[in-house]
Design a protein around this motif. Sequence first.
Motif, mmCIF file in Angstrom:
data_model
loop_
_atom_site.group_PDB
_atom_site.id
_atom_site.type_symbol
_atom_site.label_atom_id
_atom_site.label_comp_id
_atom_site.label_asym_id
_atom_site.label_seq_id
_atom_site.Cartn_x
_atom_site.Cartn_y
_atom_site.Cartn_z
ATOM 1 N N GLY A 173 0.209 -1.176 -0.255
ATOM 2 C CA GLY A 173 -0.239 0.516 0.240
ATOM 3 C C GLY A 173 0.797 0.821 -0.233
ATOM 4 O O GLY A 173 1.697 1.721 1.039
ATOM 5 N N GLY A 174 0.574 1.900 -0.712
ATOM 6 C CA GLY A 174 0.948 3.503 -0.866
ATOM 7 C C GLY A 174 2.440 3.468 -1.859
ATOM 8 O O GLY A 174 3.126 4.716 -2.071
ATOM 9 N N SER A 175 3.084 1.996 -2.409
ATOM 10 C CA SER A 175 3.761 2.725 -2.421
ATOM 11 C C SER A 175 3.762 3.657 -3.899
ATOM 12 O O SER A 175 2.969 3.461 -5.130
ATOM 13 N N ASP A 176 5.620 3.611 -4.613
ATOM 14 C CA ASP A 176 5.322 4.706 -5.592
ATOM 15 C C ASP A 176 5.740 4.062 -6.783
ATOM 16 O O ASP A 176 5.463 2.606 -6.603
ATOM 17 N N THR A 177 6.109 4.608 -8.329
ATOM 18 C CA THR A 177 6.333 3.470 -9.099
ATOM 19 C C THR A 177 7.906 3.077 -9.086
ATOM 20 O O THR A 177 7.650 1.665 -9.930
ATOM 21 N N ILE A 178 8.925 3.189 -7.827
ATOM 22 C CA ILE A 178 9.533 2.590 -7.767
ATOM 23 C C ILE A 178 9.819 1.380 -6.806
ATOM 24 O O ILE A 178 9.978 0.068 -7.536
ATOM 25 N N ALA A 179 8.659 1.719 -6.111
ATOM 26 C CA ALA A 179 8.830 0.404 -5.167
ATOM 27 C C ALA A 179 7.720 -0.591 -6.122
ATOM 28 O O ALA A 179 7.832 -1.626 -5.897
ATOM 29 N N THR A 180 7.005 -0.229 -6.811
ATOM 30 C CA THR A 180 5.791 -0.661 -7.695
ATOM 31 C C THR A 180 6.905 -1.395 -8.429
ATOM 32 O O THR A 180 6.656 -2.904 -8.700
ATOM 33 N N SER A 181 7.758 -1.044 -9.010
ATOM 34 C CA SER A 181 8.141 -1.747 -9.926
ATOM 35 C C SER A 181 9.263 -2.763 -9.204
ATOM 36 O O SER A 181 9.270 -4.071 -9.616
ATOM 37 N N ARG A 182 9.738 -2.810 -7.939
ATOM 38 C CA ARG A 182 10.664 -3.770 -7.832
ATOM 39 C C ARG A 182 9.945 -4.987 -7.348
ATOM 40 O O ARG A 182 10.020 -6.062 -7.721
ATOM 41 N N VAL A 183 8.328 -4.688 -7.295
ATOM 42 C CA VAL A 183 6.920 -6.534 -6.879
ATOM 43 C C VAL A 183 7.134 -6.526 -8.187
ATOM 44 O O VAL A 183 7.055 -7.724 -8.135
ATOM 45 N N LEU A 184 6.899 -6.155 -9.358
ATOM 46 C CA LEU A 184 6.217 -5.872 -10.867
ATOM 47 C C LEU A 184 8.039 -6.978 -11.291
ATOM 48 O O LEU A 184 7.518 -8.627 -11.610
ATOM 49 N N ALA A 185 9.211 -6.530 -10.805
ATOM 50 C CA ALA A 185 10.361 -7.412 -11.237
ATOM 51 C C ALA A 185 10.314 -8.652 -10.850
ATOM 52 O O ALA A 185 10.690 -9.647 -11.196
ATOM 53 N N ALA A 186 9.887 -8.653 -9.150
ATOM 54 C CA ALA A 186 9.997 -10.300 -8.468
ATOM 55 C C ALA A 186 9.245 -11.103 -8.336
ATOM 56 O O ALA A 186 10.021 -11.900 -9.132
ATOM 57 N N ALA A 187 7.965 -10.394 -9.593
ATOM 58 C CA ALA A 187 7.067 -11.560 -9.506
ATOM 59 C C ALA A 187 7.043 -11.995 -11.457
ATOM 60 O O ALA A 187 6.792 -13.039 -11.360
ATOM 61 N N ILE A 188 7.960 -11.793 -12.267
ATOM 62 C CA ILE A 188 8.464 -11.815 -13.062
ATOM 63 C C ILE A 188 9.217 -12.704 -13.122
ATOM 64 O O ILE A 188 9.124 -13.329 -13.815
ATOM 65 N N ARG A 189 10.207 -12.401 -12.251
ATOM 66 C CA ARG A 189 11.276 -13.607 -12.147
ATOM 67 C C ARG A 189 10.841 -14.581 -12.396
ATOM 68 O O ARG A 189 10.993 -15.701 -11.810
ATOM 69 N N LYS A 190 9.567 -14.664 -11.132
ATOM 70 C CA LYS A 190 9.223 -15.856 -10.236
ATOM 71 C C LYS A 190 7.807 -17.133 -10.831
ATOM 72 O O LYS A 190 8.208 -17.410 -11.353
ATOM 73 N N VAL A 191 7.334 -16.259 -11.951
ATOM 74 C CA VAL A 191 7.079 -16.010 -13.755
ATOM 75 C C VAL A 191 8.516 -17.848 -14.069
ATOM 76 O O VAL A 191 8.176 -18.590 -14.553
ATOM 77 N N GLY A 192 8.789 -16.546 -14.201
ATOM 78 C CA GLY A 192 10.206 -17.518 -15.052
ATOM 79 C C GLY A 192 10.198 -17.937 -16.642
ATOM 80 O O GLY A 192 9.036 -17.783 -17.223
ATOM 81 N N ASP A 193 10.759 -17.508 -17.096
ATOM 82 C CA ASP A 193 10.885 -18.360 -18.815
ATOM 83 C C ASP A 193 10.275 -17.182 -19.784
ATOM 84 O O ASP A 193 9.362 -17.901 -20.068
ATOM 85 N N VAL A 194 10.322 -16.158 -19.034
ATOM 86 C CA VAL A 194 9.371 -15.052 -19.469
ATOM 87 C C VAL A 194 9.965 -14.059 -20.870
ATOM 88 O O VAL A 194 11.605 -13.827 -20.441
ATOM 89 N N ASP A 195 9.429 -14.561 -21.902
ATOM 90 C CA ASP A 195 10.276 -13.759 -23.450
ATOM 91 C C ASP A 195 10.002 -12.533 -23.926
ATOM 92 O O ASP A 195 10.569 -12.212 -24.167
#
Length: 269
Positions: free
Chosen positions: A91-113
């Motif tokens: 809650g209250g994340s700015d664009t930097i904190a939001t990007s951290r979450v999104l990047a971590a989620a993409i890594r967790k999904v894995g094998d993303v083209d």
Amino acid sequence: MRIIVLIKQVPGTADSRMDPETGVMIRDAGESIMNPLDEHAVSEAVSIKKSHPGTEVVALSMGPPAAEKVLREACARGADRGILLSHKAFGGSDTIATSRVLAAAIRKVGDVDLVLAGEKATDGETGQTGPMTATLLDMPVITFVHRLTVSDKHIIAQRMVEEGVEELQVNLPALVTVVKDINNPPLPTIRGYVLAKKQTFPVWGPADLEIDAGVLGLKGSPTRVVKVFTPKLSRQTVFYTADTEELASAAAAAVLKTIRERGLVKRDE
């Protein structure tokens, strides 16, 4: 091929409100919708899927539990599955904190083209989250794309710039933000809605993404909205009603006098 589409739940334009104390968007103020530009990203991902058999489209959204609504809409539009990133620590994340979450989620999904997103969201209008996410993933990014050609190894994108159109080729994996001119998203079909209704969406929090909560939310957001206010607009309107030629001449003279006094026309005009 696996495509991640970043989508966001935003307030309807008429329902957008900010908390005057915290400067944070009030997410439960009125009806929420999928960010309009993200509709184009979903549509482009589904189009690529149709031309590349075996492609999986995964919709990813960070928001409150109610954001499940936009994941369901993305699946109705053709996405294969969705993942919700939701936790009070976000809650209250700015664009930097939001990007951290999104990047971590993409890594967790894995094998993303390929990662697709709208060029910006209508609630913040920054256009920062896509490029920041790509940077955290050490992934090339192309913004403002209005034409996209995808092969197994690379993409060719035409992007809109001030001087015209720029064409770029980058190897996959890559992140692309799209503009509304890239396509005309069709409405979901009844079959799409039926299939989407059966979907269940996993919910990931900081522990699932292995992120320290200290770099998320307001604590992990280096940018701040220091003040929110509504501009005050005051007008002193004078109405002239004229139903005779004499009154019409007087009204015209009064209007002309006001225009001259405000310097809108020269005295001799």
